[in-house]
Design an enzyme around this catalytic site. Structure first.
Site, mmCIF file in Angstrom:
data_model
loop_
_atom_site.group_PDB
_atom_site.id
_atom_site.type_symbol
_atom_site.label_atom_id
_atom_site.label_comp_id
_atom_site.label_asym_id
_atom_site.label_seq_id
_atom_site.Cartn_x
_atom_site.Cartn_y
_atom_site.Cartn_z
ATOM 1 C CG ASP A 147 -2.287 0.639 0.886
ATOM 2 O OD1 ASP A 147 -2.275 1.823 0.511
ATOM 3 O OD2 ASP A 147 -3.340 -0.031 0.990
ATOM 4 C CG HIS A 208 -4.606 2.126 -1.912
ATOM 5 N ND1 HIS A 208 -4.686 2.710 -0.665
ATOM 6 C CD2 HIS A 208 -5.869 2.125 -2.405
ATOM 7 C CE1 HIS A 208 -5.946 3.047 -0.414
ATOM 8 N NE2 HIS A 208 -6.689 2.706 -1.457
ATOM 9 C CD GLU A 265 -10.253 3.628 -0.362
ATOM 10 O OE1 GLU A 265 -11.046 3.922 0.545
ATOM 11 O OE2 GLU A 265 -9.064 3.334 -0.138
#
Ligand code: ACM
Length: 491
Positions: A147, A208, A265
């Site tokens: 991440d 990410h 996201e």
């Protein structure tokens, strides 16, 4: 029948013999003396081909001992875990009532996810967690290894991913590099397999990705003010070569059928895609309109690479509109405020694991007085043990029926923005792991919160005995909240 001081275990069927040494070791962790015997043991393991579900077992407690019957080693292992729970509940010298337990899980996917990017806990703690997952009959360990805050797995072809990308964590961006070598990964994967736990790696993309991009900036697709260098660049061919090479090393390390590619996201940091000439060219050449179609193009390219490597893709629920092949994709539904994503996944025929933030993100707090950890931004909802236990009734899925075979199971997820030490990790996981395990294993008709609540007295004694830090939800003041880092949270 009284439990002997030293428990002897024998395998009537030779194929179950390898299970015994690991069981004897696990009994020792609970301070119970045990040994393998070639004679007739107090616990006997018997193969019974009448059991077709590999995880099913029957446990018979009689006047002379315990017989565990199963068709496969998995079922026998779970029968042994039940025996261990009974023995733990009674103690050696205590008395067990005669009983026959016929048991099989509700779901084949009983998972737990751990994020080691935001904060790294390391091998010893992960092994402890795997022990406790096995004790609770959980069988999928989803490992969020990359991440923005740190890349945690060695990739031999791209050494900067760890020498540069593993530096830092959420609370200290300069913390020395922390990651797993490939040898350590292999060791943990085997440790899990010995406990019938499959390890599913997650390499999050195209968002990410900051830690990878810190190491290899040539693959950056930019980011936003809040999330700089957040994405990989879907407009460069080199990005696909880079990621496919990484995935090849990942696949060689993890025998699981699945590779999780995140996909969540992306909008947090893809606004620069509009301005990068190679992405504009890609859009023109492929007839892509808007950034979501670029994201979908990227996901399809990666999914194709994974299919060629004979593995199945898992993605967070953003991927349900990406057009990925149903036959080779599993979806994790995580946004409980977006039930339409679950509905679309079902309608399209994807296999699904349910892990909505509420109530299955274990970094949400478990008591109203707790200050660290997450609460839902609108209304302050959190995840007390009772809600975890009751999952997945339709109340949690906005009335969408989950009685379809496409629902493969449920999973608790532990993100570590607010969890920076092993003590806090345990405090957030226990006792909710016990509720998660029962929710994943037990059919609705057999669930009974009052009964579970009563049995938790014994379970909390067991946690104490093995030195696990936990939240005593029945007596909150006896187990004060283990503080988290003083840094930022997210919704
Ligand atoms: C997620 O929590 N971003 C899947």
């Amino acid at each position: 029948m009284s439990v002997p001081k030293v428990i002897t275990v024998s395998a009537v069927s030779g194929e179950f013999s390898p299970l015994i040494s690991e069981f004897v070791e696990s009994l020792k962790k609970f301070s119970i003396q045990a040994k393998k015997t070639e004679k007739k043991g107090w616990i006997q393991l018997v193969r019974n081909t009448a059991y077709h579900n590999p995880e099913e077992y029957r446990l018979t407690v009689s006047a002379v001992g315990i017989i565990v019957e199963a068709g496969c080693a998995n079922g026998c292992f779970y029968g042994l875990q039940s025996a261990l729970q009974l023995i733990n509940g009674t103690g050696t010298g205590g008395s067990l009532p005669c009983a026959v337990i016929g048991d099989a899980p509700r779901y084949g996917w009983r998972g737990l996810m751990l994020d080691e990017s935001r904060h790294f806990v390391g091998k010893a703690e992960v092994k402890k967690l795997l022990d406790l997952m096995a004790f609770h009959k959980l069988n999928k360990f989803h490992w969020h290894l990359t991440d923005s805050q740190g890349w945690r797995i060695e990739i031999k072809r791209y050494p900067l991913l760890t020498s540069v990308g593993a530096i830092g964590n959420l609370t200290d961006p300069d913390a020395p590099a922390q990651y797993y070598t490939q040898a350590e990964i292999a060791e943990i994967v085997q440790y899990a397999a010995d406990r019938f736990i499959e390890v599913i790696p997650e390499i999050d993309m195209p968002g990410h990705a900051t830690s990878a991009i810190k190491a290899y900036p040539e693959f950056s697709g930019g980011g936003s003010k809040q999330y700089p260098n957040f994405t990989f660049n879907p407009g460069k061919e080199g990005t696909y070569t880079f990621l496919t090479n990484i995935l090849k090393e990942i696949i060689a390390l993890f025998p699981s059928r699945y590779i999780h590619i995140g996909g969540d996201e992306v909008h947090f940091g893809n606004e620069q895609w509009n301005h990068l000439p190679e992405i504009r060219e890609l859009m023109k050449a492929q007839g892509l309109e808007g950034l979501v179609t670029v994201e979908h193009y990227f996901l399809n390219r990666i999914s194709d690479s994974i299919r060629v490597l004979n593995k199945t893709v898992i993605g967070w629920d953003e991927v349900v509109t990406a057009g990925l092949p149903v036959s080779n994709t599993m979806v994790m539904w995580w946004r409980q405020e977006r039930p339409e994503q679950l509905e679309k996944a079902i309608n399209k025929g994807y296999e699904i694991v349910l892990c909505p933030r509420l109530p299955l993100y274990l970094d949400f707090v478990q008591h109203s007085s707790h200050k660290y950890g997450r609460k839902w931004s609108k209304g302050g909802e959190y995840a007390p043990i009772e809600k975890v236990y009751h999952f997945p009734s339709m109340d949690y899925t906005s009335g969408i029926s989950i009685s379809t075979p496409l629902i493969k199971g449920i999973q608790g997820n532990i993100w570590t923005e607010t969890i920076h030490t092993p003590e806090r990790l345990q405090f957030m996981i226990f006792p909710r792991l016990s509720a998660l395990a029962e929710a994943a294993w037990t059919q609705d008709k057999s669930k009974n919160y009052e009964n579970f609540n009563m049995r938790m007295d014994k379970m909390m004694e067991v946690y104490k005995k093995i030195g696990i830090v936990f939240f005593n939800y029945k007596d909150p003041e006896s187990s004060p909240e283990v503080a988290g880092p003083e840094k930022k949270k997210r919704d």
